[in-house]
Enzyme design. Structure first.
Site, mmCIF file in Angstrom:
data_model
loop_
_atom_site.group_PDB
_atom_site.id
_atom_site.type_symbol
_atom_site.label_atom_id
_atom_site.label_comp_id
_atom_site.label_asym_id
_atom_site.label_seq_id
_atom_site.Cartn_x
_atom_site.Cartn_y
_atom_site.Cartn_z
ATOM 1 N N ARG A 133 0.856 -1.182 0.000
ATOM 2 C CA ARG A 133 0.000 0.000 0.000
ATOM 3 C C ARG A 133 0.896 1.236 0.000
ATOM 4 N NH1 ARG A 133 1.585 1.968 4.031
ATOM 5 N NH2 ARG A 133 0.507 3.897 3.516
ATOM 6 N N ARG A 173 -6.794 -0.476 -7.585
ATOM 7 C CA ARG A 173 -7.194 0.579 -6.635
ATOM 8 C C ARG A 173 -7.346 1.867 -7.446
ATOM 9 N NH1 ARG A 173 -4.633 1.098 -0.891
ATOM 10 N NH2 ARG A 173 -6.761 1.833 -0.548
ATOM 11 N N GLN A 201 -2.926 2.064 9.876
ATOM 12 C CA GLN A 201 -1.624 2.196 9.229
ATOM 13 C C GLN A 201 -0.673 3.060 10.045
ATOM 14 O OE1 GLN A 201 -4.555 2.205 7.604
ATOM 15 N NE2 GLN A 201 -4.313 1.915 5.394
ATOM 16 N N ASP A 234 -2.539 10.608 -2.357
ATOM 17 C CA ASP A 234 -2.754 9.589 -3.374
ATOM 18 C C ASP A 234 -3.075 10.205 -4.732
ATOM 19 O OD1 ASP A 234 -3.033 6.640 -2.070
ATOM 20 O OD2 ASP A 234 -3.544 8.203 -0.644
ATOM 21 N N HIS A 241 4.918 31.523 -21.598
ATOM 22 C CA HIS A 241 5.396 32.204 -22.810
ATOM 23 C C HIS A 241 6.050 33.509 -22.362
ATOM 24 C CE1 HIS A 241 5.648 33.672 -26.896
ATOM 25 N NE2 HIS A 241 5.119 34.803 -26.497
#
Length: 558
Positions: free
Chosen positions: A46, A88, A192, A233, A425
């Site tokens: 992950r 995912r 996590q 993400d 530019h």
């Protein structure tokens, strides 16, 4: 500490099974496409950059599996790649990485592997660079004291391949002696933060405390947080940020308490083709992740759940988005593309590259672009001086207060034919003079610059990994009708899809583009430096007129 968490070994991807941490460091060996997809879906792997690289290794496996007697069944390999990319949907890195290596599939598994290994090596370098930029910004915003940092989810080497993004910034700050303590959100529902971030910080020797997600706002209110560092993400064209669920609430609390909220992510996480966070598909995960944990049910059996994997933080709540290119949103521009353009214009005006009302800058916002207004001094621009135009036909959208720059068709031609997210530019003197001296009044010409190291900043690597030693700068005639210039540029870019992201217009400056304003500006600086070197050394460079077809030599001297 910098060893990669993703390793290729004899036809298989080897990594750490993040589901088992922190209690067991278990090796996971993936040798089939199904195993790679399952590892990504079940969060064994992950973190946006990590699943991107893992997905690329999956394409290596798919290509090898569909090769017979040295011949690749491209259609079947591409079908497997599509399934990997869909594993995912919210994290843009996965689809980005798969697209990048897909171009090598017809050349065989070894070519796909070489590109993936190059991507793996880049990731560590990119992370350290982005982390250093973020640490520099944090210390500018919160100077002269050891910092109390709050973080959410996991953004270290497990989530990337090496070093990490937000955790990487904490590592840099710690190396500088600038960290007092890190407050780690548990990060519900899969923890996590508790399982992975606390483990990585302990591994790195960084002092930290674990807290429940719902205590973070109170920690800010009671003066225990100096700044918030998180990953991402996906970052949309307007600076909205998709990240692990809970990030949005942190941003609201930080905004309320006047605390810097900084996002650290690689450029591959930025998605200029998605206009705003409202266009992001947010992944919904299983009910069981909320109704129980670790195999133990904690809610009545028939309980329904709302379990989004991510949320989207609006750009106005983000102090800054930092990538390997530096601060790409926020900090000075306050996350607003209009204000960012104005700031860049004032900077380039100060260098003398946008004198008076000359020059224009734009940023892609999905199917539209925001561009500087017409006839305005670039040294005095504000966000209110911008105009939104449609990329398809260059027309302003309804209810605009100003007219767009006359060169709008040049910008939209670039957007229609490239993946650019920003166009600049400008009129830098050396590049403008060099291009004008090699120009034709009625035909496209090419100024060829050779053998300078700076050329690497404007050209892509060759298939063998080396850089070209030649830059061919197209110089377009300066037609009185700017729409005709735009048409010429669009036709050229369609005919030359791998052309360097720079061009010139005779007597009318240069145009560069990139994934963001910083990159577009950097490419303009690189071209200007090249032309200055040519001028100051007096080296002779070639240019070829497209019509008539001949090559001439010119001397560019100061």
């Amino acid at each position: 500490m910098d060893d990669s968490s993703l390793i290729w070994d004899d036809g298989a991807l080897v990594t750490i099974d993040q589901r088992e941490l922190p209690h067991e460091v278990r090796e996971l060996r993936l040798s089939t496409v199904e195993q790679v997809i399952d590892a990504i879906k079940t969060l064994a792997i992950r973190g946006a950059p990590a699943i991107g690289i893992a997905g690329a290794f999956g394409v290596v496996i798919a290509t090898a599996a569909h090769t017979t007697d040295g011949v690749v069944d491209v259609a079947r390999a591409e079908a497997d790649a599509a399934r990997i990319a869909e594993a995912r949907p919210t994290a843009v890195n996965l689809a980005w990485a798969v697209r990048r290596v897909l171009t090598k599939v017809p050349l065989g598994a070894d070519a796909v592997l070489a590109e993936t290994l190059a991507m793996l090596a880049e990731d560590g370098r990119v992370n350290r660079t982005a982390a250093t930029h973020a640490a520099d910004l944090v210390q500018r915003l919160c100077p002269d004291r050891p910092l109390r940092v709050l973080t959410h989810c996991n953004t270290g080497r497990l989530a990337t391949s090496a070093f990490g993004t937000a955790i990487g910034a904490m590592r840099v700050l710690s190396e500088r002696g600038a960290i007092e303590n890190v407050l780690v959100d548990e990060t519900r529902p899969l923890l996590q933060g508790a399982r992975l971030t606390a483990w990585e910080l302990a591994e790195a020797g960084i002092p930290h405390r674990l807290t429940i997600d719902s205590a973070a706002a109170w920690a800010m209110a009671t003066g225990q947080v100096d700044c918030v560092l998180v990953g991402a993400d996906r970052v949309t064209a307007n600076g909205d940020v998709a990240n692990k669920i809970g990030t949005y609430g942190l941003a609201i609390a930080a905004h309320h308490h006047g605390i810097p909220f900084i996002v650290v992510a690689p450029e591959s996480t930025r998605d200029p083709k998605t206009a705003t966070g409202a266009d992001i598909v947010v992944e919904q995960r299983a009910t069981a992740e909320v109704t129980g944990f670790g195999g133990v049910t904690t809610a009545p059996g028939d309980t329904e759940a709302f379990n989004p994997a991510f949320d989207v933080t609006p750009a106005e709540l983000v102090t800054a988005v930092v990538t390997e290119l530096g601060v790409v949103y926020g900090a000075n521009a306050e996350g607003d593309p209009d204000a960012a353009i104005a700031e860049f214009a004032r900077e380039l005006y100060g260098r003398g590259w946008m004198p008076g009302t000359a020059g224009n800058i734009s940023v892609r916002t999905g199917d539209t672009a925001v561009i500087t207004g017409s006839g305005l001094s670039k040294g005095e621009l504000t966000g209110a001086d911008m105009v939104t135009v449609r990329i398809a036909d260059s027309a302003p959208t309804p209810n605009q207060q100003r007219k767009p720059s006359a060169e709008t068709t040049i910008h939209t031609a670039v957007y229609r034919t490239t993946g650019a997210a920003a166009v600049v530019h400008i009129h830098p003197p050396y590049a403008t003079a060099a291009a004008t001296r090699s120009s034709s009044s009625d035909a496209l010409t090419t100024l060829r610059i050779t053998d300078y190291e700076l050329i690497k900043g404007l050209v892509a690597k060759e298939p063998d990994g080396t850089y070209p030693t030649v830059l061919d700068l197209p110089v377009f005639p300066n037609w009185s009708e700017v729409t005709r210039i735009g048409a010429d540029i669009e036709a050229y870019l369609l005919e030359n899809p791998t052309a360097a992201p720079v061009l010139a217009i005779a007597g009318h400056g240069i145009t560069t583009w990139g994934d963001n304003l910083s990159q577009a500006r950097d490419r303009a600086e690189c071209l200007e430096a090249l032309c200055e070197l040519v001028a100051r050394t007096g080296r002779r460079q070639a240019f070829a007129a497209r019509n008539p077809n001949e090559t001439l030599e010119i001397g560019l001297t100061s």
